[in-house]
Design an enzyme around this catalytic site. Structure first.
Site, PDB file in Angstrom:
ATOM      1  N   HIS A  82      27.832  53.223  26.218  1.00 19.26           N
ATOM      2  CA  HIS A  82      29.085  53.954  26.381  1.00 19.26           C
ATOM      3  C   HIS A  82      29.359  54.729  25.093  1.00 19.26           C
ATOM      4  CE1 HIS A  82      29.470  50.788  29.454  1.00 19.26           C
ATOM      5  NE2 HIS A  82      30.364  51.532  30.052  1.00 19.26           N
TER       6      HIS A  82
ATOM      7  N   HIS B 178      32.449  59.383  28.785  1.00 20.29           N
ATOM      8  CA  HIS B 178      32.634  57.928  28.767  1.00 20.29           C
ATOM      9  C   HIS B 178      31.300  57.189  28.708  1.00 20.29           C
ATOM     10  CE1 HIS B 178      33.431  53.987  30.814  1.00 20.29           C
ATOM     11  NE2 HIS B 178      34.489  54.016  30.047  1.00 20.29           N
TER      12      HIS B 178
ATOM     13  N   GLU C  99      51.920  34.496  31.703  1.00 21.88           N
ATOM     14  CA  GLU C  99      50.844  33.508  31.610  1.00 21.88           C
ATOM     15  C   GLU C  99      49.550  34.107  31.078  1.00 21.88           C
ATOM     16  OE1 GLU C  99      52.534  34.151  34.404  1.00 21.88           O
ATOM     17  OE2 GLU C  99      53.715  32.352  34.839  1.00 21.88           O
TER      18      GLU C  99
ATOM     19  N   HIS D 169      53.478  26.947  45.203  1.00 21.55           N
ATOM     20  CA  HIS D 169      53.464  26.184  43.955  1.00 21.55           C
ATOM     21  C   HIS D 169      52.548  24.963  44.017  1.00 21.55           C
ATOM     22  CE1 HIS D 169      56.746  28.815  43.081  1.00 21.55           C
ATOM     23  NE2 HIS D 169      57.144  28.177  42.005  1.00 21.55           N
TER      24      HIS D 169
END
Lengths: 659, 659
Positions: free
Chosen positions: B28, B259, B407, B469
């Site tokens: 790259h 790229h 999280e 949950h």
């Protein structure tokens, strides 16, 4: 508009919620009490909905993204007159089998559009619904499709990365019919939001070119006026509502305990005193209930007019609209796949696995215009855009959503599209990045939404990009998920078969998993049967005697197993090869079929460029396995297969070791 | 500062990268060519580092979050003189076994701080490093700990939700020594960034109270000046660098192909012409290389002074600093756990599983001040903050990070803390939400970082909050991950044992998984041996004859198995119960031990409130299983165990069915 004071309408929500939570012994009072006025403004003055026809296709969608506040939704559904949400039903809140579960569980017939609870999912679903609405409006016209998507959202959903991804892309796509109500109460589970955030949330939305209105969330008139503005603005709207969490409960309102501290009868009594609500528990005064029920009929005229417009359509147009709404596939779709499969059987040129899926999807462009394809900035290597225009702020007829590098939003968007109805959602990325959208995939499986999660780059076959990009544990992780078809086709023929099965699903999502590297055709004999439908099948029979060895493989390793079979046969060992594109479909077959395919009593060896985890169920006590024992490495593909010992000779040796 | 023109220093990076990528056949080029001047400014004028002592604890940290641009890093490491990154080594770019892998793979001795590639992880790791630096500086003083953390970042990392979470929390915590360089080149893999984003990225950072400087990324002087400003500002800094992707390659610069389009010798030749670089491939002029090598020595004096300060410390202070840097545990830590375990053995009061972990961690507060605990807005239900102050913008001595509902950032922060060294990172949330941080957990396992991922609410034992949950598939999904210890203790005794094993790890993360519900003590006989260390062990022996049945269980279901054993024994069936807190530890035992524990030839039944997936490896061909077959439901815990048939009588019946 009702003649009953808005204050009383809001308090009806409050006391129904308080009484139910006290009755249940637990619940989250923060949202229903903090958003009671907001709900009143929305549901009595703006929402287009019909409790008598809950699944009316052109209803406004409502998503409670802060799903822990589920009692708010159940209160609204009862008050506005959803038949299945009776007062007796509400009183079963959080009990086993209740429609009024701890968190809302998808059931459009009850007015519950999606399952919510894991934070951020709901607003991303709402985003997907708004995409679906815009796409369908472009396709069918505003006479049939012209609705808003409203979502309630707390601080948690907006802290989550998926929430931030949604803000960014919704602004970019100018989803003007998406309206969020932010419950700005300055409290999260830990206490003050100031513990973990200090940025100006409204300003963050403005940066993403949202229309932002800041109001007192306890002022029904102000909220209603804001909704009117939001509906007219071409940008997505955030109505930032300053609220007091748990408002009405003297002991906990405005505090951390307002969120979900246990409530007692004395709290309910204190609230009655504070809010001047003299009625007994669960007793809603007749005029108040009547006003709410009237709100449940406020869209009746619109509903009737819409039905009339639908009925007046030319028969073919109406049939097509009703077909996609019902999630039914058009005549001829299967033939497209069968034709492709027949051609692929004869194709001797190996091709990248993912490109087989791309070719198949290209063939579906015309016949399945209800496909909406999302992809996370991997258009070129996954190639699922062929002949599709981009869905943009300027062109809603485009069916390809450039999601940017936002896999999590992409997955939840697909769920929202599927939950909306009228469209088939695909979400495309590399398998290694499925972990980024896994929380959304879990929700698809839990909700039973038939989303197609498409993955490329499925193993060490990725090569030089190395172990970060090489899944080894992800097949197992997905196979462990209930109600998720995990399909790893071995070639273009199986790809067509797996796509056929995936498209048939009405209540089950599928993960369609493809190799990056070129795969030779292993199904060189055409048959009309979809062999992949049974999950696993005998691809190559033993020769020269009864089967002694069974090689079980998936995807790119089926070809390795076929080569190993030749080695074993050359040594006089009758060997069968079983291709297993989808374990859960195989597990659902009858025992006779399973035993016949697995070859009970033969030496069985699993072959997959992945961890053994989960394979033992098919290998018996004395089976062998050839695959990965840890993460991959950066290097040329052929060298990686050698390094990790996934070769025909290694498979043959493993079989002999167990003979 | 060097006498060689900065332009030439930057072009040395360019041509080394171009030549290597042409040589390797892929790579790259976008990042090394676009960020060559930025790197020159940082590494020749600002970075505090020592190629001769790569793991100098007080070095500035450098993270290439856009890891696909790995050749930039390898070029810099070679040019500045890291011994292990010789020119010959660079020429092995992307080959099997090379230090110069497709994406950077953690190896601090080579100057590679973390593995990067999956977007967003690197900047979140950098965030964690900055947290660790601030915490350690508060603990040990600026004489020993006073460095910056620099990260390069592309558009992809900033589109990812985890990147947005990082922006928000870094601004909130005022991590002033974190400096990001944004490669603002307007191009992603799909083409123009305008396909998927239109917001003002710099403004988004400003909303989160970052210090933002916008510069021409090809102007070494401007970038250098910006770095000087960034170092002085008390806020985290974003240096937004306007760049041209693939700059120097006439065919692709500034375009999508910049790229990673394949490069050829003629591209390298055209670049030489454009940039007036007359040197042969891989030939860096002596003066240019010398200038770069000098940059590798620019911190020598600081390095020597730092060593001197360390040496001058009182012996105990120095030993403590060196202890935590080495990741060694202090004398006495084990005794704390042993004492707890002994007490727990005698404790007849059932307690929530997660609270056992909380109690253990509370006892570690004083003896392990290097613990940094992150939690995602679940302080109260997980309770791991006891006796810890919060880490805030005002108080860096606090060891508890209120991560907010983020999280994913939390997990990657923990990785960054662990990679930084000097601290032990915990990340705490519910098991259902482990999916949100799973991409970071995978990176911990891949990097071999001994992070402790702590989870509560591990099954249908969650109860009324319902299936969103309630994990059912997540134990399996984590167990499938290589190099991740997955531990599910049955009671407080096993909790102490599992914590002991987890803390011993140097190269392996652990998932410590606890029930929400109260667990009775199952290990009622104290022994000094850590039985959990072997992964599985016989908890209850058969009575009245040779073992006929083996019940295998984990966590909260061990108690179910014990009760089932009593039923079977009452029917005269000699039954053993095996507790299996950690499968992978058990798998590593010798065959004799494994066979003895599993009871070869006995009827085996697995018991776990989770999917069967993965269990068959222990159950043999004729084993039974009692657990979940799909997602859970919302209801009282006891009713859920009944509904899903996870009861002593069901286990006994399953055993009898197989006898």
């Amino acid at each position: 508009m009702s003649s009953v004071e808005p204050r009383l309408l809001a308090n009806a929500i409050r006391f129904l919620s308080i009484d139910t939570i006290v009755h249940a012994g637990e619940g989250h009072q923060g949202v229903p009490l903090g958003m009671a006025e907001i709900s009143t403004a929305l549901f009595t003055r703006h929402m287009k909905f019909s409790p008598a026809d809950p699944t009316w296709p052109d209803r406004d969608r409502f998503v409670l993204s802060n799903g822990h506040g589920s009692m708010l939704l159940y209160s609204l559904l009862y008050l506005t007159g959803y038949e299945k949400i009776s007062l007796d039903q509400v009183k079963t809140f959080r009990e086993l089998g209740s429609h009024c579960a701890g968190h809302p569980e998808i059931d459009p017939a009850c007015g519950i559009e999606v399952t919510t609870g894991p934070l951020g999912q709901g607003i991303a679903n709402a985003f997907g619904m708004a995409v679906a609405e815009a796409y369908l409006a472009a396709r069918f016209g505003a006479d049939l499709v012209d609705h808003y998507t409203y979502a309630f959202v707390g601080d948690g959903c907006l802290q989550e990365g998926i929430g931030q991804e949604m803000i960014s892309l919704a602004g970019h796509l100018k989803l003007g019919k998406l309206v969020l109500f932010w419950d700005d109460n300055k409290i999260t589970d830990d206490g003050a939001t100031a513990l973990s955030i200090s940025e100006d949330v409204a300003a963050r939305f403005r940066v993403a070119d949202w229309h932002v209105i800041e109001v007192d969330g306890h002022d029904v008139e102000a909220v209603s006026a804001a909704i009117s503005l939001a509906k007219r603005d071409p940008r997505p709207s955030l109505i930032a509502c300053r609220t007091i969490i748990g408002r009405g409960l003297p002991r906990v309102q405005g505090q951390r305990g307002g969120h979900s501290a246990r409530l007692f009868a004395k709290d309910a009594a204190a609230a009655r005193e504070l809010l001047d609500w003299p009625h007994a528990p669960f007793d809603i005064p007749d005029d108040t209930l009547a006003a709410w029920r009237a709100a449940g009929h406020r869209s009746d005229a619109e509903h009737a007019a819409w039905r009339k417009r639908l009925t007046a359509l030319p028969a073919a147009d109406r049939a097509e609209f009703e077909r996609v709404q019902a999630g039914e596939l058009p005549a001829g779709w299967r033939e497209v796949l069968h034709t492709y499969k027949q051609r692929a059987t004869a194709d001797s040129e190996p091709k990248p696995g993912i490109f087989a899926s791309a070719e198949i999807n290209d063939l579906l462009v015309d016949i399945l215009p209800e496909r909406i394809v999302g992809c996370a900035d991997l258009e070129s290597p996954t190639s699922h855009k062929r002949n599709l225009a981009a869905f943009t702020a300027a062109d809603r007829a485009g069916a390809y959503v450039h999601c940017g590098v936002r896999e999590h939003l992409m997955g939840a968007m697909a769920n929202g599209i599927a939950a909306h109805g009228g469209a088939i959602a695909l979400a495309v990325t590399y398998l290694a990045f499925s972990d980024y959208e896994r929380p959304a995939m879990r929700m698809a499986a839990l909700m039973g939404l038939p989303v197609k999660f498409v993955f490329s780059h499925d193993s060490i076959g990725v090569g030089k990009n190395g172990p970060t990009h090489q899944p080894v544990e992800i097949l197992a992780a997905l196979r462990a998920m209930p109600n998720m078809l995990v399909m790893r086709p071995a070639d273009a023929v199986e790809a067509a078969e797996c796509w056929e099965v995936a498209l048939e699903q009405r209540r089950t999502p599928a993960s369609l998993i493809f190799a990056r590297q070129a795969l030779p055709t292993v199904r060189t004999h055409h048959g009309d049967d979809n062999l992949s439908r049974r999950g696993a099948y005998v691809l190559a029979d033993p020769e020269g005697g009864p089967r002694a060895v069974t090689l079980l493989a998936t995807g790119s390793e089926v070809n390795v197993a076929l080569a190993a079979r030749l080695l074993l046969q050359a040594d006089g060992i009758p060997t069968a090869v079983v291709s297993m594109p989808c374990w859960s479909l195989f597990d659902a077959q009858d025992a006779d079929y399973r035993h016949a395919v697995l070859g009970e009593g033969t030496v069985r060896v699993g072959v997959e460029a992945a961890m053994r985890f989960g394979w033992d169920q098919y290998l018996g006590s004395h089976g062998g396995f050839v695959g990965m024992t840890g993460f991959g490495a950066s290097g040329p593909v052929d060298q990686l297969y050698e390094r990790f010992g996934i070769t025909p000779s290694a498979v043959a040796a493993e079989a002999k070791r167990h003979l």
